[in-house]
Each structure stands twice: as structure tokens, then as C-alpha cells.
Design an enzyme around this catalytic site. Structure first.
Site, short mmCIF file in Angstrom:
data_model
loop_
_atom_site.label_atom_id
_atom_site.label_comp_id
_atom_site.label_asym_id
_atom_site.label_seq_id
_atom_site.Cartn_x
_atom_site.Cartn_y
_atom_site.Cartn_z
N GLU A 76 0.80 -1.22 0.00
CA GLU A 76 0.00 0.00 0.00
C GLU A 76 0.84 1.28 0.00
O GLU A 76 0.50 2.25 -0.66
CB GLU A 76 -0.90 -0.03 1.23
CG GLU A 76 -1.81 1.15 1.41
CD GLU A 76 -2.69 0.97 2.62
OE1 GLU A 76 -2.77 1.90 3.42
OE2 GLU A 76 -3.27 -0.13 2.77
N HIS A 133 -14.32 -11.43 2.11
CA HIS A 133 -15.00 -10.16 1.87
C HIS A 133 -16.29 -10.35 1.09
O HIS A 133 -16.99 -9.37 0.80
CB HIS A 133 -14.07 -9.18 1.16
CG HIS A 133 -12.96 -8.70 2.03
ND1 HIS A 133 -11.75 -9.34 2.12
CD2 HIS A 133 -12.89 -7.66 2.89
CE1 HIS A 133 -10.97 -8.70 2.97
NE2 HIS A 133 -11.64 -7.68 3.46
#
Length: 767
Positions: free
Chosen positions: A615, A704
């Protein structure tokens, strides 16, 4: 002829103060609650739409109160702006198109549905926001569906708001999309999108829009010459139209560099530049914008520190001459920061150093006034800012020289362990695990009772003893469940943790946490990033009691669960007055102390999660080596204090791992669990290509999505993994923690996972 002459310049009013976007979840997470109620069947579509309309209205009103003369609209989303753009352009995957209801079709693309796989999800540039990755095939027929953009515009016009619709631009949309197997790179479809964007702009002008903002953050990344040439061609075509609003192309998260020349060769009317993450050099080096509007992003839209108004005004002054006109703006959308400081009454002296979205809008207005009317017109604001910044510099919590000396000594001593193969022998002797051992990533579902107990303990209505027993009861339940399911390595479930970063921030010196500082991570997932303001120290053990209690309940190994230094930084608002590499090593020292204490308690496996390693990767290639060096160093500092017989795990998820594959290997964790279910084990081939030789747990269950995978589905993924890695190096685990799932989903999915592991293990051991 100047660019604005092509579109009736009297309708393209000058912009003085604005932002590039806004938060959308609601100041009290109203959208999260409404969307989840819709998913649960407790709110109908009309009720959800009413909540959304209220949030859009409140956002517009807030920006008008802030004094903005151009308000970004179409920044609201039920889930994700890239998914919204896929809907706008008719680019949803074929597997969801048979769902008749548009809203359910939208959520199926985001979350999956029975028999329908969701779109992949990954990080939005170098932020902690996750976007859904559109899938583009050669035979996809793009088709414009502008209803939501136009409805948002109509709402704004009816309220007298100077609306500037925001749409992701065609270059960024396709650059961040994924080619369906066998199809060409999505960027090759740019010509197919030009007519759709031309039609959209015509509709926006007819609907009353004076400006349109086309977001092109991909222009701050390393683009090759053909892509830059194509960018010029695309925006040349769009800006040549006379039936359009004025066009502002927004670049953010870095320096647009060569892309400014590419845009300057077109007739666009304005460009937005990030002058927090980027600089003035590219604008100063070109004459292309000497007669056009520049939205100068001098107020940081990503971090929470108060703007140094004098420094920002100096930047605006330096920009004069490089552009015809200047508007003051945030550097990017304020999607990435909380709504307001108003609810934050207990920030331990740090509050005056901060600015959330509402406060940033005020800073934009102040700077705009200073630019147009002179600093003296807002001198009181500048004086207040200077006093606040002075208190920050003088606060003794900001700098601890003794701590900095300990970090320097640790760096000098190095951070190495014995060779991995030698460690593996010692660990197997201690653990005695079967081939294809099963485990989970760490967290288990957090029930309403758990959340209520934590809240009661936090507000003082539950005493310490009662709270500890409530958490221990949940740990016992989770351990018993895992033993019943037949998992090989257990976790304690983390019931005491509100968040994998905030939990540690509350126990480390140098952090403060907010009461209501929520930001969107993805969909309905919201987080409250801690604020790291000073040097970081661990005053006491943080996890030892909970892990030790869980280990005492079972003969199977229980993992100690920690969050790594890079992820703690990535998911916090980090101080801007110290190099981030130094901050990371301070956190690493605290985590190292915790690993040593866990080992001394008898914990044989310690997982130090680094899901954010990818990230923080800089967007430009030239900056990446330095980042990867210090991030790997920090992880190894955090994990090299234990013996060879203690097994170190790490976990990474939901990123495009290609650029950091080599660094994943350099972490030298004994076991790396990594997201792989949505991408069908693609990452394993990449790891093998860089000589990754340690053990790996490729995710076989996408947590998810509400879908519960079947035993055969998981077994198929395991067989795909075995085609890339030998069985003695493979673990079996979900993609990520189970905190967001329901108990019944988890039990059913883990049952299937254990059964699949048994099935494949039997085939492997019989060969």
C-alpha cells in the site's frame, strides 16, 4: 483563441475555493448502517435512497457554508467510485448482468452473490482505500448509463449549488482495470470511450454544469510515452468539443510531471495539481498553463495535520507566473480524512494541531481570501495557526532522545535470523504439524455482545474483572469451535480488539485515537485511523495475557497476533515532522519487545501482519527502492528477536503484489499467508519466479464476500496451489481475518476448508 473561448466563457465562472471531493459515509456512518440494513433485508431500496439523498444534500450544504464557489458533486457512492464508473460506462462483468434489479446487480459485482464471484479488490494508489477492479474484454460493448450522475447534478442545480460533477477519467479507468483472460490491455480501448465521455459532457452541460472534473490520478505514475501521447489524443478530442462544460483534469497523490505537458497540448480549461505530495517544478517548467486555471492543492486531503498557512501561502505565491489564474483547493478528495473535529473533545492536547475535512475546507477559504485580498485580511487566522504549530514543536512527547538512541543501537546491531531451512527443522520438531496445516488469519466474528462489552468497559460502566471474564468467555468459545472444526493451528479470535491497528495505538505512547474519526476503507467497512503524533514507546505488554490464556486452553499451538510496523503506519495518520522510516523503526522496536515477551510465555507461533506492505509503495519507480529497504528492515527488526524454534508468520492481502514480490521474500517470514482466492493463485507463480523458498498460505476462502465456498471449490484452489508449490510448503487458510463475517458463515466455510484440506492431504500423502 484561449481554451475557454470554445465553450461560451461566460458560463465557465472563475473558481477561487474548492475541494476535489468529499467523504460519503456520513459523519456518524449513516451510509454504512443503511447499506448493511439493506443487505440484511431490514431496509428497502427507497429507504436506502433517502439516506443517500440526505448525505449528498448535507455534503453540498457544508461546502456552501465553507464558502466554496464550485462544489464537487457525483462524489457519493453506495460502495466504490470505480464500480460506479463501470456502471456509467456499461462495463459490468457479464456474470452479473442477469440480475434484473440494478441495485442488487451493483452489489453483486461488489460483494458477490450466490453463484456469482465479485470483482477483485485492491488498493487505490498508495492509500488505504480499496477499489473494485473492473474487468474489460475485447468484446465488451461500452454503453453510457448517466442516470446517477445527472440525478446528482439535478439535485445540486435545484438547490442553487455551483456544481462541478466529478467523474473518473477514461485513462485512469482503463489503466486500473483488468483484462479478461485472452483480451488486450484495457488501455487499448481508449478510443471506444471517447464518444461516451463526449455524450456525457453534452448531457452535463445541458443539465446546468459549468465545470466537469475528470479525475486522472494515474497521471502521477510512471506512464510510457505512447500512453502520454494517447492521453493528449483523448483530451484533445474531449476538449475540442463545443458542447461541454469547462474541463478540469484532476491529478493527485503525487507530481504529474510529464503528464502536464501531455495535458497542456490540449484545450482543457484547468488542471488540479497536488502540491502536498508533489511540487511546483513541472508547472514551472511548462508554459502550457500560463493562461489557464490551476487548482492548487496546498491543503492536504489525505492527512490530518493543520496546514501551515504561511508556508501554503508562500507556495501559492511561487505559483504565480506559472499559471493564468489560481484556485485554492485540497490536494485530493477529503474522502481519506474524517468529517469534523467537532466531536473530538478528548485528544490530549493534540486537537489544536489537527484539521479534518470541515477544518480543511475552512483553511481553503482562508488561503483563498489571503491570495485575493491579502494576508492582512485574515491575519487572525494566520496568527492562530502559528501559535498552534509552535505548541506542537515544543511538546515534550514529540521527541524522546533516549528512545531514538535505542532505535539507532538496534539498527546498528542488525536484524538477522538463522537460515530459513534451519529454522524450519527446529520449528517442525517443536510443532509436529501435518502436511497442509490449517489455520485462520486471526480475528473471528465480533458479536454485538462483544462490542457492547468493549464499549461498556471503555465508558466505565463495566469493571475490569467483568470485562476480562467476558473476553475470556469468548476466547474459550472460539478455541472450542476451532478444535471442533479440526483446525491445526488456532487463534484466540481477538475479541478484545476494536481494530488491528487502533488496538495497538491505544497501548503505545505517541498515539491518540479519535471518538468519531471514521473513514471509509471499502464498501461499508469503516475504520478510525489513530493519529501518530510523537515518538513511539511500548510502556507494557499488549497481547501477552490474552494469547497466554488461549494457549492454556488447548494442546494445539495458538498464534500470537501482532500488527507490523508498516501496516500500523499505513493505517494511521502519521506525523509529518520526522522521516517515516525513522517512525517505522520506532514502532518496530515496540513490536520486537512484544514478540520476545510472547515467546517467553510459551507462544510458539507469532504472526506479525503486514497487509499494507504494498500500500505504501511510492507511485514513481525512482522512489521505490528506498521505501522497500526501510519497510523490510523494520519488519525484520520487529521479528528477529526470537529463537529459531519460534515460527514467524506474516499476512498480506488485497493488493497487486507484483512490484513488491521480491520484498515479500526479503521479509524472511517463516510462513506468509496471502490473498489468492479472488485471483485464483496468480501470486504463487510470481513468488516462485523470485525464488521464494519459505512456507506460504495462499487464501482459499474470500472473506469479503458473503458467499460460503464449497469443499470442492476450496479443494480446486488447493490443487491449483499445489501445481505451483510443493505440499510441504503450503498452508491452508482464508484470505483475511473473519471479523466482518457472521458466525454461521464462518463455521460453514471453515468446515468446508478443513474438509478440502483433508481431501487434498489424503491425495498428497498417498502418492
Amino acid at each position: 483563441m484561449t481554451p475557454t473561448d470554445t465553450i461560451a466563457p461566460q458560463k465557465a465562472k472563475q473558481i477561487h475555493a474548492t475541494a476535489l471531493g468529499a467523504p460519503r459515509i456520513g459523519p456518524n456512518r449513516e451510509l454504512k448502517k443503511a447499506v448493511e440494513a439493506y443487505w440484511a433485508g431490514n431496509l428497502d431500496a427507497d429507504g436506502l435512497a433517502a439516506v443517500a439523498a440526505g448525505l449528498r444534500r448535507d455534503t453540498r450544504a457544508g461546502m456552501m457554508r465553507a464558502g466554496f464557489d464550485s462544489v464537487p458533486t457525483n462524489t457519493f457512492s453506495y460502495y466504490d467510485q470505480m464500480l460506479d464508473t463501470a456502471v456509467l460506462l456499461g462495463a459490468l462483468p457479464p456474470r452479473v448482468l442477469e440480475i434484473e434489479d440494478p441495485l442488487d446487480r451493483y452489489f453483486a459485482a461488489a460483494r458477490g452473490a450466490e453463484g456469482i464471484r465479485p470483482l477483485e479488490m485492491t488498493k487505490w494508489f498508495d492509500t488505504n482505500y480499496h477499489y473494485l477492479v473492473p474487468e474489460i474484454s475485447d468484446d465488451m460493448d461500452f454503453d453510457l448509463h448517466p442516470e446517477h450522475v445527472l440525478a446528482d447534478l439535478a439535485e445540486s442545480v435545484a438547490e442553487g449549488v455551483p456544481a462541478r460533477p466529478v467523474v473518473i477519467g477514461p485513462v485512469t479507468f482503463l489503466a486500473l482495470s483488468k483484462a479478461v483472460a485472452g483480451s488486450a490491455a484495457p488501455l487499448e480501448r481508449l478510443d471506444d470511450l471517447i464518444p461516451l465521455y463526449l455524450h456525457l459532457m453534452s448531457l452535463l452541460r445541458a443539465g446546468g454544469a459549468e465545470w466537469v472534473q475528470l479525475d486522472e490520478p494515474v497521471l502521477v505514475t510512471d506512464l510510457d510515452a505512447p500512453t502520454l501521447e494517447k492521453t493528449t489524443e483523448v483530451y484533445g478530442a474531449l476538449s475540442a468539443s463545443t458542447d461541454r462544460p469547462a474541463i478540469c483534469v484532476a491529478t493527485y497523490f503525487g507530481d504529474a510531471g510529464p503528464a502536464l505537458e501531455a495535458l497542456g497540448a490540449t484545450e482543457i480549461d484547468a488542471v488540479a495539481v497536488d502540491l502536498v505530495a508533489g511540487g511546483l517544478e513541472a508547472l514551472s517548467a511548462t508554459t502550457a498553463f500560463h493562461d489557464r486555471l490551476v487548482l492548487a492543492g496546498v491543503v492536504d486531503g489525505r492527512n490530518v495535520w493543520r496546514t501551515d498557512l504561511d508556508a501554503a501561502l508562500g507556495t501559492l505565491g511561487a505559483l504565480t507566473g506559472a499559471t493564468g489564474r489560481i484556485a485554492v483547493s485540497t490536494s485530493c478528495s477529503t474522502l481519506h480524512v474524517p468529517y469534523s473535529l467537532a466531536p473530538e473533545t478528548e485528544l490530549d492536547g493534540v486537537r489544536q494541531w489537527l484539521a479534518f475535512a470541515d477544518e480543511k475546507y475552512h483553511e481553503v477559504r482562508v488561503l483563498s481570501a489571503a491570495l485575493r485580498e491579502g494576508r492582512e485580511s485574515v491575519a487572525d487566522e494566520f496568527d492562530r495557526c502559528a501559535r498552534a504549530l509552535a505548541t506542537r514543536r515544543a511538546d515534550p512527547r514529540v521527541k524522546d532522545m533516549a528512545l531514538r538512541g535505542r532505535v539507532d543501537a538496534l539498527r546498528a546491531a542488525g536484524a538477522t535470523r538463522s537460515p530459513a531451512d534451519r529454522r524450519a527443522v527446529r520449528q517442525q520438531e517443536r510443532l509436529g504439524l501435518p502436511v497442509l496445516p490449517t489455520t485462520t488469519i486471526g480475528s473471528f466474528p465480533q458479536t454485538p455482545d462483544i462490542r457492547r462489552a468493549r464499549a461498556a468497559h471503555r465508558n466505565g460502566t463495566m469493571d475490569e474483572a467483568t470485562y476480562v471474564e467476558a473476553m475470556r468467555a469468548e476466547i474459550r468459545r472460539v478455541v472450542e469451535l476451532q478444535e471442533k472444526l479440526g483446525l491445526d493451528v488456532l487463534v484466540h479470535g481477538e475479541p478484545e480488539r476494536n481494530d488491528m491497528v487502533q488496538y495497538f495505538a491505544e497501548l503505545l505512547d505517541g498515539f491518540v485515537t479519535t471518538a468519531n474519526g471514521w473513514v471509509q476503507s471499502y464498501g461499508s467497512r469503516c475504520v478510525r485511523p489513530p493519529i501518530l503524533f510523537g515518538d513511539v514507546r511500548r510502556p507494557a505488554p499488549m497481547t501477552v495475557e490474552w494469547a497466554g490464556y488461549a494457549q492454556g486452553l488447548t494442546a494445539k499451538p495458538v498464534k500470537g497476533m501482532l500488527t507490523g510496523p508498516v501496516t500500523i503506519l499505513a493505517w494511521s495518520f502519521v506525523r509529518d515532522d520526522l522521516p517515516i522510516a525513522d517512525v517505522s523503526d520506532q514502532v518496530a522496536l515496540a513490536i520486537r519487545q512484544e514478540t520476545v515477551d510472547l515467546q517467553s510465555t510459551g507462544i510458539a507461533i507469532i504472526q506479525v501482519d503486514e497487509p499494507a506492505l504494498r500500500e505504501l509503495l511510492p507511485l514513481r519507480e525512482k522512489d521505490r527502492a528506498a521505501y522497500l529497504d526501510w519497510s523490510v528492515r523494520s519488519f525484520r527488526l520487529a521479528t528477529s528477536g526470537v529463537s529459531d524454534a519460534t515460527q514467524i508468520h506474516t499476512h498480506l492481502c488485497y493488493s497487486e503484489f507484483g512490484p513488491v514480490i521480491d520484498s515479500i521474500a526479503r521479509l524472511d517470514a517463516d510462513v506468509t499467508s496471502i490473498e489468492a482466492a479472488r485471483s485464483h493463485m496468480e501470486v504463487l507463480g510470481d513468488l516462485d519466479a523470485v525464488g521464494f523458498g519459505n512456507q506460504i498460505g495462499p487464501g482459499v476462502y474470500d472473506i469479503h464476500s458473503p458467499r460460503v465456498p464449497s469443499t470442492e471449490e476450496i479443494a480446486t484452489l488447493l490443487r491449483e496451489a499445489l501445481a505451483a508449490m510443493p505440499a510441504d510448503r503450503l498452508w491452508v487458510n482464508p484470505d483475511c481475518g473473519l471479523k466482518t463475517r457472521r458466525d454461521d458463515e464462518v463455521e460453514e466455510a471453515l468446515t468446508a476448508m478443513v474438509a478440502a484440506a483433508d481431501e487434498v492431504r489424503g491425495a498428497v500423502t498417498s502418492d
